[in-house]
Scaffold this active site. Structure first.
Site, mmCIF file in Angstrom:
data_model
loop_
_atom_site.group_PDB
_atom_site.id
_atom_site.type_symbol
_atom_site.label_atom_id
_atom_site.label_comp_id
_atom_site.label_asym_id
_atom_site.label_seq_id
_atom_site.Cartn_x
_atom_site.Cartn_y
_atom_site.Cartn_z
ATOM 1 N N LYS A 51 39.794 72.643 18.640
ATOM 2 C CA LYS A 51 38.706 71.641 18.703
ATOM 3 C C LYS A 51 39.289 70.281 19.114
ATOM 4 C CE LYS A 51 36.155 74.390 15.406
ATOM 5 N NZ LYS A 51 35.153 74.470 14.360
ATOM 6 N N ASN B 151 41.133 77.916 17.866
ATOM 7 C CA ASN B 151 40.344 76.854 18.506
ATOM 8 C C ASN B 151 40.730 75.536 17.834
ATOM 9 O OD1 ASN B 151 38.371 75.119 19.438
ATOM 10 N ND2 ASN B 151 36.664 76.171 18.439
ATOM 11 N N HIS C 285 30.053 77.411 22.087
ATOM 12 C CA HIS C 285 30.379 77.192 20.680
ATOM 13 C C HIS C 285 29.236 76.402 20.033
ATOM 14 C CE1 HIS C 285 32.301 75.650 17.081
ATOM 15 N NE2 HIS C 285 33.187 76.613 17.215
HETATM 16 P P1 PGA Z 1 36.686 77.249 11.299
HETATM 17 O O1 PGA Z 1 36.071 77.154 12.766
HETATM 18 O O2 PGA Z 1 37.689 78.389 11.295
HETATM 19 O O3 PGA Z 1 37.347 75.926 11.065
HETATM 20 O O4 PGA Z 1 35.560 77.515 10.356
HETATM 21 C C1 PGA Z 1 35.799 78.301 13.512
HETATM 22 C C2 PGA Z 1 35.240 77.932 14.863
HETATM 23 O O5 PGA Z 1 34.419 77.008 14.946
HETATM 24 O O6 PGA Z 1 35.599 78.539 15.886
#
Ligand code: PGA
Length: 249
Positions: free
Chosen positions: A11, A9, A93
């Site tokens: 983001k 992901n 999410h």
């Molecule tokens: P992270 O995020 O691996 O940076 O902790 C996971 C997510 O939000 O899917």
């Protein structure tokens, strides 16, 4: 029976200058024995889909609107994601639930829209630190799961990601026992609703997964893979997580 899934992901990170990461990932994993998915920002989806067209990697969206089209400025429908090359979409999410006030009912409507558009939904659930410390983890997750998964969902297309809010982007992870407890609970709750079909639902863990903890997490019963944020941005960090999942039993 359930094929494992390593999902990245990105983001709100990445521009065209970062697309070489997907080429590098594909080069490292020409024939992965697990499913490998990357969910870039929508602005990169079509280009990334083109870049992975001849590889085993697939791409997905990070959210979609619950309607197919219409006057919804700034939103993107599941049909649009599918047309751009997505095969999956992350829904509910915790950052969407927090930043955009998304309710379980809205996530369920989006999940139904995704399924109708041919996308496989990755429905996220997870407790806050306050909820965990208050002993309410399973109650919260049960409510999110029940409310966010629509009736009639085809189990084999459903992915549920357990992402404790306090573990996302923090470097903190639950204990192995805590992950196992929640994943067993998710499977049981899904079985109450979907009967034997629940066995086909893939359950991911997400929250600060990295190369150093992936093998331990993937050894947990009922963990079918991971939803990876920060460590999915660079091929050299995502690749060992994929390798660890390939080696997990
Ligand atoms: P992270 O995020 O691996 O940076 O902790 C996971 C997510 O939000 O899917």
């Amino acid at each position: 029976m359930r094929r494992k899934l390593a999902a990245g992901n990105w983001k709100m990170n990445g521009t065209a200058a970062d697309l070489h990461q997907i080429d590098a990932l594909a080069a490292r994993h020409p024939v992965p024995s697990v499913d490998v998915l990357v969910c870039p920002p929508a602005t990169l989806l079509a280009r990334m889909a083109g870049a992975v067209a001849d590889t085993a990697i697939t791409v997905g969206g990070q959210d979609c609107h619950q309607e197919a089209s219409g006057a919804h400025t700034g939103d993107i429908s599941a049909q649009m994601l599918a047309a751009a090359g997505a095969t999956f979409v992350i829904l509910g999410h915790s950052e969407r639930r927090t930043d955009h006030n998304e309710s379980d009912a809205l996530v369920a409507a989006k999940t139904a829209a995704a399924l109708a558009a041919g996308l496989d939904p990755i429905v996220c659930v997870g407790e806050s630190l306050e909820e965990r410390e208050g002993g309410r983890t399973l109650e919260v997750i049960g409510r999110q799961l029940d409310g966010s998964v629509p009736d009639g969902v085809p189990a084999a297309r459903l992915v549920v990601a357990y992402e404790p809010v306090w573990a996302i982007g923090t470097g903190r992870t639950p204990t192995i026992q805590q992950i196992e407890e929640v994943h067993r609970f998710l499977r049981k709750r899904l079985t109450e609703r979907l009967d034997q079909q629940a066995r086909s639902v893939r359950l991911l863990y997400g929250g600060s997964v990295k190369a150093g903890n992936a093998a331990d997490i993937f050894a947990v019963p009922e963990v079918d893979g991971a939803l990876v944020g920060g460590a999915s941005l660079k091929a050299e960090e995502f690749s060992p997580i994929i390798a660890a999942l390939e080696q997990a039993r």
